[in-house]
Scaffold this active site. Structure first.
Site, short mmCIF file in Angstrom:
data_model
loop_
_atom_site.label_atom_id
_atom_site.label_comp_id
_atom_site.label_asym_id
_atom_site.label_seq_id
_atom_site.Cartn_x
_atom_site.Cartn_y
_atom_site.Cartn_z
N HIS A 202 0.77 -1.24 -0.09
CA HIS A 202 -0.03 -0.30 -0.01
C HIS A 202 0.69 1.22 0.24
CE1 HIS A 202 -2.74 2.94 2.64
NE2 HIS A 202 -2.94 3.14 1.20
CA CA Z 1 0.49 -0.38 -4.17
#
Ligand code: CA
Ligand code: V1P
Ligand code: ZN
Length: 406
Positions: free
Chosen positions: A201
């Site tokens: 992320h």
């Molecule tokens: Ca990513």
């Protein structure tokens, strides 16, 4: 090379400094800057330098880094070395940034989440300051090429360090070159779309712009519990419901695509193209930053996706078709030979040469073939491992494509 041509209608710039590839995070650390040596040699081996303007990066200035980062953190990063770490850590203005030690911590953390213990995510190593300010300088130079309209696409494979926070290193990232680039772009462009195909992320970039409606962040990443002990895949954020700071004007300007392990080319392409197109249509960006972390490839040492080089590259090709100023950055990628294959292929795609890369490197461009022959590797390729399909190259049976492409 006659086979490699300059792209028609757009200019591509490539930003790099070979000093970066000599850095060592530590023996057991997964981040290997020499993956950039492999990438460079493949790019040069194919003659892709003839399709781009190549620039040697210079170090970013401390003032440039302060545009996002805490001044104490910037001073610490510019002064720290393994020998000075202890002494600097005791100075009051830095010591106040040292987190309280928890008994379950396996490594001793100093200020700003930095450490000299082996096994730390963000170790202090020899030449670290040089490394940090160089990869940042490369990203800022690439950004400058775009904002001054000297290039349509600018590439820095040594950048893309998406986890770094304002006053904290995280997940192998110290200076957030992406945030610095986007802040600079906002002087010129009305809206910037950030797209992140690293398997992790892009939390640092999302957090920095969580209140900013002129920046949309879109991360595709592995998400969810992965074992019986309930451990989360790093960094553990990026849920579907995470959409920017609620109640602020930035709400709905962060998008997250949490994905389980094992996603394959077809599934990823479906998600990537549909969601990215909707984001472009709705947000109408003036420029795009694409973080191309190669740890989303199959067989990555840390990643858990199952993408081939071809599908990873198709993400770059898709974003390029938006015909907007485009900054292409690296990021993660821990199985070095595959990182080099992907980033070389993507350099070719950026410069319109993706379809014409031959299976073997053009021999006349190789710098010193004799050196390889002596070691018994003189089989016509610069890096012998690239010509061989190894069972661990990729978890997908389809991995032959990696060999066919390059
Ligand atoms: Ca990513
Ligand atoms: O899982 C963790 C932390 C360490 N614990 C306190 C939880 N860290 C991960 C960091 C992954 C960073 C990815 C960076 C990027 O997105 C951008 C460049 O790709 C981690 C892992 C892992 N398997 O996820 N650190 C390490 N492995 C590690 C292993 C050996 C030595 C040092 C770090
Ligand atoms: Zn990653």
């Amino acid at each position: 090379d006659k086979g490699i041509t300059r792209p028609r209608g757009h200019k591509v710039s490539f930003h790099y400094n070979s000093q970066i590839e000599d850095m060592h995070f530590g023996k057991t650390h997964p981040m290997k800057p020499w993956r950039l040596t492999l990438t460079k040699h493949l790019v040069l081996g194919y003659g892709l330098q003839f399709a781009m303007d190549t620039y040697q990066a210079v170090a970013a200035g401390k003032d440039q880094v302060r545009a996002f980062h805490d001044p104490d953190y910037v001073d610490f990063l510019s002064e720290v070395a393994p020998e000075t770490f202890e002494g600097l850590s005791r100075m009051p203005r830095f010591a106040k940034h040292t987190p309280a030690k928890h008994e379950y911590d396996s490594v001793d953390l100093g200020p700003f989440n930095l450490s000299t213990s082996p096994g730390a995510d963000c170790p202090v190593f020899d030449g670290m300051s040089t490394y940090l300010f160089l990869y940042t300088g490369a990203t800022l130079a690439a950004t400058h090429q775009l904002t001054t309209q000297n290039s349509d696409i600018a590439i820095n494979w040594s950048g893309g360090l998406h986890h770094a926070h304002k006053s904290e290193a995280s997940g192998f990232c110290y200076i957030n070159d992406i945030v610095l680039s986007i802040l600079d772009m906002l002087r010129v462009y009305a809206r910037v779309l950030y797209i992140d195909i690293d398997v992790h992320h892009g939390d640092g970039v999302e957090e920095a712009f969580q209140r900013q409606p002129r920046v949309m962040t879109l991360s595709y990443h592995r998400y969810g519990p992965y074992d019986d002990t309930g451990h989360k895949f790093f960094p553990g954020t990026g849920d579907l419901g995470d959409i920017g700071l609620r109640g602020s004007v930035g709400e709905h300007f962060a998008l997250n695509v949490p994905i389980p392990s094992g996603i394959d080319d077809r599934q990823y392409k479906y998600l990537f193209e549909n969601i990215t197109q909707r984001a472009i249509d709705a947000f109408k960006p003036s420029a795009i930053v694409l973080q191309c972390g190669a740890d989303s490839l199959g067989g990555d040492r840390l990643g858990q996706f199952n993408l081939n080089v071809k599908a990873h590259g198709e993400c770059v090709a898709f974003v390029k078709r938006a015909r907007l100023p485009l900054l292409i950055l690296g990021g993660g990628g821990y199985t070095a030979r595959n990182v080099a294959r992907a980033w070389c292929y993507e350099t070719a795609i950026a410069s319109d040469n993706g379809a014409t890369l031959p299976a073997a490197l053009p021999m006349h461009l190789l710098p010193r073939p004799a050196a390889f022959t002596k070691r018994g590797h003189g089989n016509g390729t610069l890096f012998p491992t690239f010509a061989r399909s190894h069972p661990n190259d990729c978890r997908d049976a389809d991995n032959e494509y990696m060999v066919k492409v390059l």
